[in-house]
Enzyme design. Structure first.
Site, short mmCIF file in Angstrom:
data_model
loop_
_atom_site.label_atom_id
_atom_site.label_comp_id
_atom_site.label_asym_id
_atom_site.label_seq_id
_atom_site.Cartn_x
_atom_site.Cartn_y
_atom_site.Cartn_z
N GLY A 93 0.84 -1.20 0.00
CA GLY A 93 0.00 0.00 0.00
C GLY A 93 0.87 1.24 0.00
N GLY A 95 2.77 3.45 1.49
CA GLY A 95 3.38 3.54 2.82
C GLY A 95 3.93 4.93 3.09
CG ASP A 254 4.79 -3.45 -5.34
OD1 ASP A 254 5.31 -4.50 -5.72
OD2 ASP A 254 5.43 -2.57 -4.71
P1 AMP Z 1 9.03 0.57 -3.32
O1 AMP Z 1 10.14 -0.42 -3.28
O2 AMP Z 1 9.48 2.00 -3.19
O3 AMP Z 1 8.11 0.37 -4.47
O4 AMP Z 1 8.18 0.33 -1.98
C1 AMP Z 1 7.57 -0.88 -1.64
C2 AMP Z 1 6.57 -0.65 -0.53
O5 AMP Z 1 7.24 -0.13 0.64
C3 AMP Z 1 5.50 0.39 -0.87
O6 AMP Z 1 4.31 -0.07 -0.31
C4 AMP Z 1 6.01 1.64 -0.22
O7 AMP Z 1 4.96 2.52 0.09
C5 AMP Z 1 6.67 1.10 1.03
N1 AMP Z 1 7.75 1.99 1.52
C6 AMP Z 1 8.96 2.22 0.95
N2 AMP Z 1 9.68 3.09 1.67
C7 AMP Z 1 8.92 3.43 2.76
C8 AMP Z 1 9.09 4.31 3.87
N3 AMP Z 1 10.20 5.01 4.06
N4 AMP Z 1 8.08 4.40 4.76
C9 AMP Z 1 6.95 3.68 4.60
N5 AMP Z 1 6.73 2.85 3.58
C10 AMP Z 1 7.68 2.72 2.65
MG MG Z 2 6.50 1.16 -5.17
#
Ligand code: AMP
Ligand code: MG
Length: 488
Positions: A93, A95, A254
Site C-alpha cells: 500500500g 506507505g 506493485d
Molecule cells: P518501493 O520499493 O518503493 O516500491 O516500496 C515498496 C513498498 O514499501 C511500498 O508499499 C512503499 O509505500 C513502502 N515503503 C517504501 N519506503 C517506505 C518508507 N520510508 N516508509 C513507509 N513505507 C515505505
Molecule cells: Mg513502489
C-alpha cells in the site's frame, strides 16, 4: 493567483466512500520543518492549466509540502499488494504517499499525490519519508522520460526540509508532488483477488472504466478492454525503455501501472555503454530485473494481473490478450529502433541489421546514447571515422556500416531531413547516474542550481545546449563506482 485546492476534486474518494477499508485509508500528512522548494515545474503547471506563478502562492507550497492541507481536502492512502522479485508479498500500500485528489486537465483527471509526507496505515516499519537524494532522482527521471516520449508519472514540485531521516546516514526529508493519470497498480487488483474481495475488485475495474474508457460498457467486454489496454500499453512502454536504454530496476507488480505508464522511480538507470546484462539495482543480486529481462518480466507481471482479474472474464479472453504482448512488444521495439536509425519504413532485413548493431555495441562496450547521437551525422558517401572511433574494433563498425549504406539506398527521405528526424529521437542528454549524483551532492549542501539546470536539459534532451556539452560525454571514471539500491 491560483490556489491548487480550489481545483482539486476527490472523485476516487467519492466513488469509494463507504468502502474505505477495502480500497484506502484516510490519512493525515506530517509536517516537515523549514520547507524549501528545490524545483518547481512551471512547464507542467502550465500544462495543467495553472499560471506560472502557481508556486508564488504560499498556500500552494504549504499544500505541496503537506504542511497545511485545507479542510476541504481529505488525503487518502491506497491499499495494494504485489509480487516482489517474483514472490508474493501480500498486502502493501501507499506507505509514504497520499493522494490529495484529482485535477481536470483537458477532459482527463490527473491524480495529485504527495510522496514522503508521513506515515500511513500501510507504512509497516517505514517512516513514511522520502530522502532528498531519491526524490531528486525520481523527479529528474520522470521528467526526462516524459521528454523522451515515454508515458510516465510526472513531478510538479520537490520540497526539501530540515527534518532528519535515518537511512545508512542521516539525510533530509523531502516531499515530491507526483502527478499521474492513475496510481492504480497491477497489485491493486492482486490485493482484492487474493482476499476473495470480488465485489471490491469489480468496483475498482468499474471505476477505471468510467474514468479512462468512458464510452465502454461496464461488463465482460469492458473488463476485457481494460486488460487488453494494460497488455498493449505495457508492451509499448517497455519497448520504448529497451530502445532508449532505460532500466527500471524494481519491476514488482506493485510498481506496474494499470495504464502501462512508467511509475515508481527507485534504483533505475540509463545505460552508459551498451550491455544487455546491465543490472541497475544493487540489491537485485540475481539480476531478475536486468535490462535484457525487462520485456519478459513485463509479460510475467501481466500474467499475475490476468490471474487477479480471473473473476471478471473468461480465461480465453485473458489468454487471448496475453498473446498480443509479444507482437506488440516486437513491433514497438522495431518501430523505435528503425526511427533511431533514421529509417522511414521498415523492411524485412531491418530486424537483423538492428540485432547485428546491438551485438557489436555490446562487444565493443560503446556508449549507447552517444553512438546514436553520433549516427545522426552519418553520411553513406562520406568518411564516418568519428563514429567508427567509438568502437574498439573499428572493423566491426565498418562491416555493419556496409549493410547500413545498402539499406539507406532504399530510403526516399533526403539526408538532411533524415538527420533532423534522427536528432529528434536520439537524445543528446540522458540522466546518467553521475549527473544525478553531482546534483544530489550539491543539493545536500543547499545548492539547488545544478538540479534545476539538469531539469532544464532533460526536459529538452534533443537540443544541443553547447554550454552543457560535458554532460554529453561518456561518464567520468568515478561514475563506475556508484551504486544504487532500493534504500530511499
Ligand atoms: P518501493 O520499493 O518503493 O516500491 O516500496 C515498496 C513498498 O514499501 C511500498 O508499499 C512503499 O509505500 C513502502 N515503503 C517504501 N519506503 C517506505 C518508507 N520510508 N516508509 C513507509 N513505507 C515505505
Ligand atoms: Mg513502489
Amino acid at each position: 493567483m491560483h490556489a491548487i485546492h480550489s481545483r482539486l476534486a476527490q472523485h476516487f474518494l467519492d466513488a469509494f466512500s463507504g468502502a474505505e477499508h477495502e480500497h484506502f485509508s484516510h490519512v493525515q500528512s506530517q509536517p516537515i520543518q523549514q520547507p524549501t522548494a528545490v524545483i518547481e515545474n512551471r512547464e507542467l503547471a502550465m500544462e495543467m492549466g495553472f499560471e506560472q506563478s502557481l508556486f508564488d502562492n504560499p498556500a500552494n507550497l504549504a499544500l505541496l509540502s503537506g504542511n497545511t492541507i485545507p479542510n476541504n481536502i481529505q488525503p487518502i492512502a491506497l491499499v495494494y499488494a504485489g509480487h516482489q522479485f517474483g514472490v508474493w508479498a501480500g498486502q502493501l500500500g501507499d506507505g509514504r504517499a497520499m493522494t490529495l485528489g484529482e485535477i481536470e486537465v483537458a477532459g482527463e483527471l490527473w491524480d495529485l499525490q504527495l510522496k514522503g509526507a508521513g506515515t500511513t496505515p500501510y507504512s509497516r516499519f517505514g517512516d513514511g519519508r522520502a530522502v532528498l537524494r531519491s526524490s531528486i532522482r525520481e523527479y529528474l527521471c520522470s521528467e526526462a522520460m516524459h521528454a523522451l516520449g515515454i508515458d510516465t508519472t510526472r513531478a510538479l514540485c520537490l520540497i526539501n526540509s530540515s527534518t532528519p531521516v535515518y537511512r545508512e546516514s542521516v539525510e533530509s526529508a523531502a516531499v515530491v508532488c507526483r502527478v499521474a493519470r492513475s496510481h492504480i497498480r497491477f497489485g491493486s487488483f492482486e490485493h482484492h483477488h487474493y482476499r476473495g474481495q470480488t465485489g471490491a475488485l469489480k468496483a475498482l475495474a468499474d471505476y477505471l472504466l468510467e474514468r479512462h474508457f468512458p464510452t465502454t460498457k461496464r461488463d465482460g467486454e469492458g473488463y476485457r478492454e481494460l486488460f487488453e489496454n494494460a497488455v498493449v500499453k505495457t508492451a509499448q512502454t517497455i519497448a520504448k525503455w529497451q530502445a532508449i536504454g532505460f532500466s527500471h530496476g524494481v519491476m514488482n507488480t506493485d510498481n506496474m501501472s494499470i495504464l502501462g505508464d512508467t511509475i515508481d522511480y527507485g534504483p533505475f538507470g540509463f545505460m552508459d555503454s551498451y550491455d544487455p546484462n546491465f543490472i541497475c539495482n544493487h540489491s537485485d543480486n540475481r539480476g531478475r530485473y536486468a535490462f535484457k529481462n525487462q520485456p519478459s518480466i513485463g509479460l510475467w507481471n501481466l500474467n499475475a494481473l490476468a490471474t487477479a482479474l480471473s473473476s471478471l472474464m473468461p480465461s480465453e479472453h485473458l489468454i487471448a490478450a496475453l498473446e498480443r504482448y509479444e507482437s506488440e512488444y516486437q513491433a514497438g521495439f522495431l518501430r523505435a529502433m528503425a526511427s533511431k536509425l533514421g529509417l522511414a519504413q521498415i523492411e524485412p532485413g531491418d530486424r537483423m541489421m538492428i540485432d547485428n548493431l546491438l551485438a557489436i555495441l555490446a562487444s565493443n562496450r560503446v556508449d549507447y546514447c552517444n553512438f546514436f547521437r553520433a549516427l545522426c551525422h552519418y553520411r553513406p558517401d562520406r568518411d564516418n571515422r568519428v563514429i567508427g572511433d567509438l568502437f574498439i574494433q573499428r572493423s566491426d563498425f565498418d562491416h555493419w556500416s556496409g549493410d547500413y549504406n545498402e539499406r539507406l539506398r532504399n530510403e526516399t527521405l533526403d539526408e538532411e531531413l533524415r538527420e533532423r528526424n534522427m536528432r529528434a529521437v536520439n537524445p543528446k542528454y540522458i540522466l546518467r547516474n553521475y549527473m544525478a549524483q553531482e546534483a544530489i551532492d550539491a543539493a545536500q549542501q543547499g545548492n539547488y542550481d545544478l538540479t534545476r539546470q539538469l531539469l532544464m536539459i532533460l526536459q529538452t534532451p534533443f537540443d544541443e545546449h553547447p554550454e552543457f556539452e560535458r554532460y554529453a560525454a561518456s561518464p567520468p571514471d568515478w561514475a563506475a563506482a556508484l551504486s544504487v539500491s532500493c534504500s530511499s
